[in-house]
Every structure is written in C-alpha cells, then in structure tokens.
Design an enzyme around this catalytic site. Structure first.
Site, mmCIF file in Angstrom:
data_model
loop_
_atom_site.group_PDB
_atom_site.id
_atom_site.type_symbol
_atom_site.label_atom_id
_atom_site.label_comp_id
_atom_site.label_asym_id
_atom_site.label_seq_id
_atom_site.Cartn_x
_atom_site.Cartn_y
_atom_site.Cartn_z
ATOM 1 N N SER A 227 -8.234 -4.844 0.139
ATOM 2 C CA SER A 227 -7.685 -3.564 0.581
ATOM 3 C C SER A 227 -8.072 -2.531 -0.483
ATOM 4 O O SER A 227 -7.929 -2.796 -1.679
ATOM 5 C CB SER A 227 -6.159 -3.653 0.662
ATOM 6 O OG SER A 227 -5.585 -2.359 0.523
ATOM 7 N N HIS B 199 -10.741 -4.130 4.044
ATOM 8 C CA HIS B 199 -9.503 -3.875 4.799
ATOM 9 C C HIS B 199 -9.126 -2.417 4.558
ATOM 10 O O HIS B 199 -8.862 -2.011 3.424
ATOM 11 C CB HIS B 199 -8.400 -4.804 4.285
ATOM 12 C CG HIS B 199 -7.084 -4.657 4.965
ATOM 13 N ND1 HIS B 199 -6.770 -5.268 6.155
ATOM 14 C CD2 HIS B 199 -5.980 -3.951 4.603
ATOM 15 C CE1 HIS B 199 -5.528 -4.961 6.495
ATOM 16 N NE2 HIS B 199 -5.024 -4.167 5.571
ATOM 17 N N ASP C 148 -6.594 0.464 5.057
ATOM 18 C CA ASP C 148 -5.191 0.744 5.415
ATOM 19 C C ASP C 148 -5.059 2.180 5.884
ATOM 20 O O ASP C 148 -5.150 3.104 5.088
ATOM 21 C CB ASP C 148 -4.296 0.505 4.187
ATOM 22 C CG ASP C 148 -4.116 -0.965 3.937
ATOM 23 O OD1 ASP C 148 -4.386 -1.417 2.805
ATOM 24 O OD2 ASP C 148 -3.729 -1.671 4.887
ATOM 25 N N HIS D 46 -6.547 -1.452 9.603
ATOM 26 C CA HIS D 46 -5.134 -1.785 9.840
ATOM 27 C C HIS D 46 -4.432 -0.471 10.125
ATOM 28 O O HIS D 46 -4.177 0.317 9.212
ATOM 29 C CB HIS D 46 -4.594 -2.479 8.579
ATOM 30 C CG HIS D 46 -3.112 -2.624 8.558
ATOM 31 N ND1 HIS D 46 -2.421 -2.941 7.407
ATOM 32 C CD2 HIS D 46 -2.158 -2.484 9.521
ATOM 33 C CE1 HIS D 46 -1.129 -3.010 7.668
ATOM 34 N NE2 HIS D 46 -0.954 -2.734 8.946
ATOM 35 N N GLY E 245 0.649 -2.774 -4.150
ATOM 36 C CA GLY E 245 1.337 -3.139 -5.390
ATOM 37 C C GLY E 245 2.768 -3.606 -5.238
ATOM 38 O O GLY E 245 3.517 -3.667 -6.201
ATOM 39 N N ASP F 214 -1.026 -10.045 4.554
ATOM 40 C CA ASP F 214 -1.327 -8.783 3.881
ATOM 41 C C ASP F 214 -0.134 -8.262 3.089
ATOM 42 O O ASP F 214 0.908 -7.958 3.673
ATOM 43 C CB ASP F 214 -1.693 -7.788 4.990
ATOM 44 C CG ASP F 214 -2.006 -6.412 4.478
ATOM 45 O OD1 ASP F 214 -2.258 -5.532 5.316
ATOM 46 O OD2 ASP F 214 -2.009 -6.207 3.253
ATOM 47 N N GLY F 215 -0.326 -8.233 1.744
ATOM 48 C CA GLY F 215 0.713 -7.579 0.944
ATOM 49 C C GLY F 215 1.217 -8.465 -0.183
ATOM 50 O O GLY F 215 1.805 -9.515 0.074
HETATM 51 C C1 DX5 Z 1 0.392 -2.000 2.678
HETATM 52 C C2 DX5 Z 1 -1.018 -2.401 3.063
HETATM 53 C C3 DX5 Z 1 -1.547 -3.595 2.312
HETATM 54 C C4 DX5 Z 1 -1.524 -3.418 0.852
HETATM 55 C C5 DX5 Z 1 -2.097 -4.650 0.179
HETATM 56 O O1 DX5 Z 1 0.887 -1.133 3.661
HETATM 57 O O2 DX5 Z 1 -1.049 -2.759 4.423
HETATM 58 O O3 DX5 Z 1 -2.915 -3.804 2.725
HETATM 59 O O4 DX5 Z 1 -2.288 -2.310 0.495
HETATM 60 O O5 DX5 Z 1 -2.165 -4.329 -1.147
HETATM 61 P P1 DX5 Z 1 -1.443 -5.208 -2.270
HETATM 62 O O6 DX5 Z 1 -2.292 -6.456 -2.310
HETATM 63 O O7 DX5 Z 1 -1.574 -4.320 -3.467
HETATM 64 O O8 DX5 Z 1 -0.066 -5.456 -1.839
HETATM 65 ZN ZN ZN Z 2 -3.054 -3.528 5.243
#
Ligand code: DX5
Ligand code: ZN
Length: 219
Positions: A7, A32, A34, A65, A144, A174-175
């Site tokens: 992401s 990915h 966002d 996404h 984060g 994801d996350g």
């Molecule tokens: C949050 C996003 C995720 C997030 C993932 O709304 O959908 O893709 O950015 O990032 P990390 O790995 O930093 O949680």
């Molecule tokens: Zn995402």
C-alpha cells in the site's frame, strides 16, 4: 503473482519514485491503491489519475481499494484509469450486484471489502461472482494502525466457506500486517497481503520483502 501488495498510502511523496523502483526490482507485481473520498472514511487520498501517472514510469498492476460511499460513480473512473483489480465495501449496501457486474464486464477482477466490525457472512452470497474478498484488519482510513487479532477467525471462517462452496475467490487481508502476524494469517487461509507502513518505511525493502515471503512460504 507476488502475494505482497504494497500500500502506498504512507507515501512520503518525495520518496515515492525511489520506493516504487525498489518494489519493481524486488518483483512486486501489484500496487494497492487506497482510495478515500473523505466521506466513507474521514481522509482523502489518491484520485484515478494516480494510475496513469505511475504507469508512465512503471508497469505495476493496480489493486484499487475504494473506500468511497459512491462506488457506482467511482468504479467506472478507476476502470477508465486502468485499474486491474477494483474492490469496494460491502457496507455501502446498495447496488453491490450491479457494481460487481460493471467491473467484470470490463474484464477486471472484482473484490468486496469487509470492515472489522462487519460479519464475514455479509459476503457469502457473492462468493461465486467475485474474484477476491478484502478483509480489513484495521478500521479503514489510515496507515500505521495496529492489527486487529479477531481478523484471524474471520479469515478461517471465510476460508472454510470458500473451500466448501468450491469458489475460486482469493482472500486478501489489509491493515497492520507485519512480521509478527503474517505467518498466522497465511496459516488461517489468507492468500494475499496488503502491507503498508511495515514495508514502505523499511530501510532495506529487499530484506523486508525477502523476510515476508519467507514467512508466507514457511507458514
Ligand atoms: C487503511 C488502508 C490500508 C493501510 C495498510 O485504510 O486500507 O491499506 O494503508 O497500511 P498499514 O500496513 O500501514 O496498516
Ligand atoms: Zn487498503
């Protein structure tokens, strides 16, 4: 297909090009993206023009996404901009079938996204029609955040349902994904892993990609 989907939400803009070059030289296939509309989530991020802009220098595939309330309107924009995969939230409730049809009609992969507080059964009626389910292991809106552990049970439940139904649907998570939870996720039945902060801010992308792949393949 590399199961790691970086992401770029945690982008420090002036690092973006060098990060993307490192991803490309470490055999990352998908980015990915966002997409946030400031309404479905209280943050705003990348517009459709981001895809051709990155494509002008790199040949990644894109997994968009859509954290947007008006998926009906935005899906055609991300199709037009060349997104290969498009996922939208089951929580938007209306026009889910039509939106899946629109994505598939343009030969793109369609995904449904499930928030941490939404029951996984909400996507069961669509498993035959979609290509992947994106399970949120954080509440959408920001990178984060801390991984929500109860996601593991949802992955297991979805895995069982997919295996029983004979669907080919993939499971993406994801996350908050990092080296402490990725093996458990793989063991629970996840196929694809969206990794933001843990990878994006790594001092040595190559080592981190290698380590994550080792954990996935070793699980
Ligand atoms: C949050 C996003 C995720 C997030 C993932 O709304 O959908 O893709 O950015 O990032 P990390 O790995 O930093 O949680
Ligand atoms: Zn995402």
């Amino acid at each position: 297909m590399n199961p790691i989907f970086p992401s770029i939400l945690s982008t420090k803009f002036f690092d973006l090009e060098s990060r993307l070059s490192e991803f490309a030289s470490n055999h990352i296939d998908f980015i990915h993206l966002d997409v946030m509309d400031g309404h479905f989530v209280d943050n705003i991020s990348f517009g459709p023009a981001t895809i051709p802009a990155i494509r002008s220098k790199f040949n990644f595939k894109f997994d968009s996404h859509l954290m947007v309330s008006n998926a009906d309107k935005m899906i055609p924009r991300y199709i037009e901009s060349g997104s290969d995969w498009i996922s939208f939230h089951v929580e938007i409730k209306n026009h889910i079938q039509e939106n899946i049809k629109t994505i598939k009609a343009h030969n793109r992969s369609a995904g449904l996204v499930v928030n941490p507080d939404t029951r996984i059964e909400a996507v069961f009626p669509f498993l035959e029609r979609i290509d992947y389910v994106l399970l949120m292991s954080v509440f959408p809106g920001y990178g984060g955040q801390k991984f929500i552990k109860s996601t593991l049970d949802k992955v297991k439940k979805l895995r069982d349902q997919i295996d029983q139904s004979g669907s080919q649907c993939l499971i993406q998570v994801d996350g908050g994904i990092d080296d402490t939870n990725i093996s458990e996720l793989k063991k629970a039945g996840a196929d694809l892993f969206v990794v933001g902060t843990f990878l994006y801010n790594s001092p040595r992308i190559k080592d981190t990609v290698d380590m994550i792949l080792k954990k996935i393949n070793g699980a």
